[in-house]
Design a protein around this motif. Sequence first.
Motif, PDB file in Angstrom:
ATOM      1  N   ALA A 236      22.214   4.674  55.478  1.00  0.00           N
ATOM      2  CA  ALA A 236      20.833   4.308  56.055  1.00  0.00           C
ATOM      3  C   ALA A 236      19.668   4.431  55.425  1.00  0.00           C
ATOM      4  O   ALA A 236      19.629   5.409  54.679  1.00  0.00           O
ATOM      5  N   PRO A 237      18.779   3.582  55.179  1.00  0.00           N
ATOM      6  CA  PRO A 237      17.554   3.921  54.586  1.00  0.00           C
ATOM      7  C   PRO A 237      16.855   5.255  55.261  1.00  0.00           C
ATOM      8  O   PRO A 237      16.702   5.554  56.423  1.00  0.00           O
ATOM      9  N   VAL A 238      16.224   5.953  54.159  1.00  0.00           N
ATOM     10  CA  VAL A 238      15.521   6.859  54.357  1.00  0.00           C
ATOM     11  C   VAL A 238      13.959   6.789  54.458  1.00  0.00           C
ATOM     12  O   VAL A 238      13.447   6.070  53.462  1.00  0.00           O
ATOM     13  N   THR A 239      13.312   7.209  55.566  1.00  0.00           N
ATOM     14  CA  THR A 239      11.758   6.800  55.790  1.00  0.00           C
ATOM     15  C   THR A 239      11.120   7.491  54.608  1.00  0.00           C
ATOM     16  O   THR A 239      11.385   8.523  54.104  1.00  0.00           O
ATOM     17  N   VAL A 240      10.101   6.761  54.108  1.00  0.00           N
ATOM     18  CA  VAL A 240       9.140   7.407  53.197  1.00  0.00           C
ATOM     19  C   VAL A 240       8.722   8.684  53.536  1.00  0.00           C
ATOM     20  O   VAL A 240       8.885   9.778  52.725  1.00  0.00           O
TER      21      VAL A 240
END
Length: 270
Positions: A236-240
């Motif tokens: 899943a995408p990792v937040t900035v």
Amino acid sequence: MAQAATVRESAEQRGPSRGYLVLLVASALFVSGYVGAFLILVAGQNPTDAGGSSSAVFLLLIPNLCFSGLVEGARARFGVRSRTPRRAIVAYVILLAAFVAAAAVMIFGVDLPAWSLVLLPALLFVTMAARPLRQLLRPNGAQPAERWTNLPMRAPARVMTALLGLLFGLLTATSALPGFTFVTLGAMVLILMTMAARTTEWGFLAVGHAWGPLHWIAFGLVSCVMFGIAVQLAAAPVTVPVACVAGAFVFLVMLIAALLPRTRRAGRER
């Protein structure tokens, strides 16, 4: 002649230094951790997120490329030449074939049981670490007099350690951003330049030779962070903000390691 034979036999019975054996065990941990993270990455990758998968691969690949050169320099510090037993070579070939096969079937969409993703790295660790662990645990299996200490590094080694921290930190911080590809290209150029200068005091050989346990612990810690971000990116995408905090942590750990130790302690350089 008899005295020389006695000295040689005594040295062989004691084996290599404890520092060298610890380095071998640490290398086994790193390599098996890399293999495990790669398998988990492939198993959990999101086919719709090609950018995340690309970022994850480079977060695994670049520390591994650096490790190969650094650990070669660290081995040279101990002046030990050892041959890999034939049985170990056969085991490595089998494990490599199993690793390639497992990665290939998962890339083509075949789900493997979770235990298999743990079994292969565990077997690799056992294969790599069994012999040095036996020597460490066996009475008189190592040379306790030869210590592996943290010594003040020369300026090139300090600069390169800090640059590695900056490189790893930028890779981690930008792994969730669209501009990650440009950072990756810059990282690859820097690594290739360092490999080309491997015999100079700015190369990986000299830096790995200068590193003590403190620096290797720092490298292992930041590698764990990067491997963890890579595994998460595949699913899943990792937040900035998370990526930036992790990148800052990675940079600070390596920067502190580059500055330490400041003074030389009494003792031998081992």
